[in-house]
Design a protein around this motif. Sequence first.
Motif, mmCIF file in Angstrom:
data_model
loop_
_atom_site.group_PDB
_atom_site.id
_atom_site.type_symbol
_atom_site.label_atom_id
_atom_site.label_comp_id
_atom_site.label_asym_id
_atom_site.label_seq_id
_atom_site.Cartn_x
_atom_site.Cartn_y
_atom_site.Cartn_z
ATOM 1 N N THR A 59 1.843 4.897 0.900
ATOM 2 C CA THR A 59 1.594 5.899 1.934
ATOM 3 C C THR A 59 1.941 7.251 1.343
ATOM 4 O O THR A 59 3.079 7.480 0.931
ATOM 5 C CB THR A 59 2.434 5.629 3.196
ATOM 6 N N MET A 65 0.849 -1.182 0.000
ATOM 7 C CA MET A 65 0.000 0.000 0.000
ATOM 8 C C MET A 65 0.889 1.237 0.000
ATOM 9 O O MET A 65 1.865 1.325 0.723
ATOM 10 C CB MET A 65 -0.914 0.011 1.229
ATOM 11 N N PRO A 113 -3.912 1.240 -4.232
ATOM 12 C CA PRO A 113 -4.298 1.390 -2.822
ATOM 13 C C PRO A 113 -3.334 2.337 -2.110
ATOM 14 O O PRO A 113 -2.116 2.228 -2.271
ATOM 15 C CB PRO A 113 -4.187 -0.028 -2.255
ATOM 16 N N PHE A 114 -3.894 3.285 -1.380
ATOM 17 C CA PHE A 114 -3.044 4.255 -0.689
ATOM 18 C C PHE A 114 -3.628 4.586 0.668
ATOM 19 O O PHE A 114 -4.775 4.294 0.973
ATOM 20 C CB PHE A 114 -2.860 5.532 -1.523
ATOM 21 N N GLU A 115 -2.764 5.224 1.466
ATOM 22 C CA GLU A 115 -3.159 5.656 2.801
ATOM 23 C C GLU A 115 -2.638 7.070 2.997
ATOM 24 O O GLU A 115 -1.522 7.394 2.597
ATOM 25 C CB GLU A 115 -2.544 4.715 3.834
#
Length: 107
Positions: free
Chosen positions: A3, A1, A86-88
């Motif tokens: 960031t 993922m 997908p990232f945060e």
Amino acid sequence: MLTLSFSTIPELAQLLSLLGNEQRLAILRAIATDEKYAREIAEELGISRPLVAIYLRQLEKLGLAEGKSRTSDEPPYLRRYYRAVPFELVLNLDLIVSLPRSEDGTG
């Protein structure tokens, strides 16, 4: 993922501005589970194809979307398909306070 990171207030503001746009968020949502090309996204969301293409390039530049070119049996013969990465994003007041206001570290 992935960031998402930023090192200055202007970088954070730019990121939040990009993510604060409803159409860009709708595009990310549209490509979150299925690969799609710009025309498909434009038709699905009711946004012009040129604007979708601009937004996809912006998202790809930040690493929030990945594009892959593929050939097709029907026009257009070369299509670029996109999928969200997908990232945060972690953000809190302490982090904002710790960021310098400019690239040269002042402020």
